[in-house]
Design a protein around this motif. Structure first.
Motif, short mmCIF file in Angstrom:
data_model
loop_
_atom_site.label_atom_id
_atom_site.label_comp_id
_atom_site.label_asym_id
_atom_site.label_seq_id
_atom_site.Cartn_x
_atom_site.Cartn_y
_atom_site.Cartn_z
N LEU A 225 11.93 -7.36 2.60
CA LEU A 225 12.32 -6.00 2.24
C LEU A 225 13.81 -5.93 1.92
O LEU A 225 14.21 -5.18 1.01
CB LEU A 225 11.97 -5.04 3.38
N ARG A 226 14.63 -6.69 2.62
CA ARG A 226 16.06 -6.73 2.26
C ARG A 226 16.24 -7.29 0.87
O ARG A 226 17.08 -6.82 0.08
CB ARG A 226 16.84 -7.56 3.29
N ALA A 231 14.26 -0.80 2.27
CA ALA A 231 13.32 0.31 2.14
C ALA A 231 13.97 1.60 2.61
O ALA A 231 14.54 1.66 3.71
CB ALA A 231 12.06 0.04 2.96
N ASP A 232 13.91 2.62 1.77
CA ASP A 232 14.42 3.94 2.18
C ASP A 232 13.52 4.53 3.25
O ASP A 232 13.98 5.26 4.13
CB ASP A 232 14.48 4.88 0.97
N VAL A 233 12.23 4.24 3.16
CA VAL A 233 11.27 4.68 4.18
C VAL A 233 10.33 3.51 4.48
O VAL A 233 9.74 2.94 3.55
CB VAL A 233 10.44 5.89 3.71
N ILE A 234 10.23 3.13 5.74
CA ILE A 234 9.23 2.18 6.19
C ILE A 234 8.20 2.98 6.97
O ILE A 234 8.54 3.71 7.91
CB ILE A 234 9.82 1.07 7.08
N VAL A 235 6.93 2.86 6.59
CA VAL A 235 5.86 3.64 7.22
C VAL A 235 4.92 2.70 7.96
O VAL A 235 4.23 1.90 7.33
CB VAL A 235 5.07 4.45 6.18
N ALA A 242 4.03 -3.87 16.80
CA ALA A 242 4.64 -5.12 16.37
C ALA A 242 5.06 -5.13 14.89
O ALA A 242 6.16 -5.59 14.56
CB ALA A 242 3.70 -6.29 16.67
N PRO A 243 4.23 -4.65 13.94
CA PRO A 243 4.67 -4.68 12.54
C PRO A 243 5.93 -3.85 12.30
O PRO A 243 6.79 -4.26 11.52
CB PRO A 243 3.46 -4.09 11.79
N ALA A 247 9.54 -5.33 10.92
CA ALA A 247 10.06 -4.88 9.62
C ALA A 247 11.33 -4.06 9.74
O ALA A 247 11.97 -3.77 8.72
CB ALA A 247 9.00 -4.05 8.90
N LEU A 248 11.72 -3.68 10.95
CA LEU A 248 12.82 -2.73 11.14
C LEU A 248 14.11 -3.20 10.47
O LEU A 248 14.87 -2.39 9.91
CB LEU A 248 13.04 -2.51 12.64
#
Length: 337
Positions: A225-226, A231-235, A242-243, A247-248
């Protein structure tokens, strides 16, 4: 009428016959057309909701037709196609209710369709006035049934998290809510990435509008993602923490981690990440009646309907059993002739 009933936690669904209920003051009788089978019903059967009432008729993804109005109710008229959702009712007096956020009601015990009050696994369903929503013209009531839960959860969560045209939205999970997030985000004009364990769902995700697909058995989600620009929004739509944890690190500055799937584990967020990048972490419940109206209107305007498999009421106990065992695939909707 025929109904499917959970008599107590840990017991299978039973098909029974009951009298068709009469709507009381402030109530509406709905002849059910279809009711989606949600994984919340698995949680109900397993006793995950301490506020649940047994016996109960499950089901909160309801589409139907108004059959009769109780005393004091004037709208919607009998014959109107309507949908009903997770929230069954609210106090109508607290600040949240009077501002139109009934889903956040603090003035009354929680009332949930199919958990505290009988739901849509039955030929007829009694709703509270103000908590059914007319269906837009031309919207297929069977395919639309899951919009009352997965749809509103996805749509409402995205807009509360600030997703907009040009935003980069990363969706964790490709299940029922995940599919809806992908489709709604793409229709909003956002750029979409999908993060899943394997490449099994890649073709479908790209067909739904994803420009990036990350298989976590091959690469690190945050790193991927970097590389995408963040990501402006991770859902997180998965029933696991855990996911989201993994991904944070891929959230962009001023970005938001939106939690829609509830896992048992706590989420650990480094304070430095929040402070230095002005990152927000939020959750979003289903939504209030006005949110469902907006969801259905947007879905109708953009042709967004989930892929569903119609089943009969007699098949529902078996379907719920396979859902409980983790062997069920796709989205089943109980239909009534």
């Amino acid at each position: 009428m025929r109904s499917a009933v959970l008599t107590e936690k840990g017991k299978p669904l039973e098909i029974v016959e009951r009298e068709v209920p009469e709507p009381g003051p402030g109530e509406i009788l709905v002849k059910v057309t279809a009711c989606g089978m949600c994984f919340s019903e698995v949680g109900l059967a397993q006793g995950h909701y301490p506020f649940a009432r047994f016996p109960t008729v499950p089901g909160h993804e309801i589409s139907g037709v108004v059959a009769a109005l109780g005393p004091g109710v004037e709208w919607p008229a009998p014959g109107t196609p309507v949908g009903a959702q997770w929230i069954y009712g609210s106090c109508g007096r607290c600040d949240q209710c009077v501002r139109g956020d009934q889903i956040l009601c603090t003035g009354a015990p929680r009332r949930v369709t199919g958990i505290t009050d009988d739901g849509g696994y039955a030929e007829y369903f009694v709703a509270r006035a103000g908590f059914v929503t007319p269906l837009p013209d031309g919207l297929d009531p069977v395919a639309a049934a899951p919009l009352m839960c997965a749809g509103i959860t996805a749509f409402n969560g995205l807009r509360h998290a600030g997703a907009a045209a040009g935003s980069r939205v990363a969706v964790l999970g490709t299940g029922g809510v995940g599919e809806m997030v992908i489709r709604f985000a793409a229709a909003m004009g956002a750029r979409v990435a999908v993060v899943s364990r394997s490449r099994r769902a890649e073709e479908e995700a790209r067909r739904r509008g994803a420009e990036l697909y990350v298989a976590t058995d091959e690469q690190d989600a945050a790193e991927a993602l970097r590389g995408w620009g963040g990501a402006d929004v991770i859902v997180n739509t998965t029933p696991s923490t855990a996911p989201a944890q993994a991904a944070l690190g891929g959230v962009a500055p001023d970005g938001t981690l939106l939690v829609l799937g509830v896992g048992a584990e706590n989420l650990a967020v480094p304070p430095a990440l929040l402070v230095m990048n002005r990152v927000r972490v939020m959750g979003s419940p289903s939504g209030s009646p006005h949110d469902l109206r907006d969801t259905l209107a947007f879905a109708a305007a953009h042709g967004i309907l989930p892929d569903v498999t119609p089943v009969t009421l007699d098949e529902a106990p078996g379907v719920l059993a396979t859902m409980t065992e983790g062997r069920h695939h796709g989205r089943s909707v109980i239909t009534f002739g």
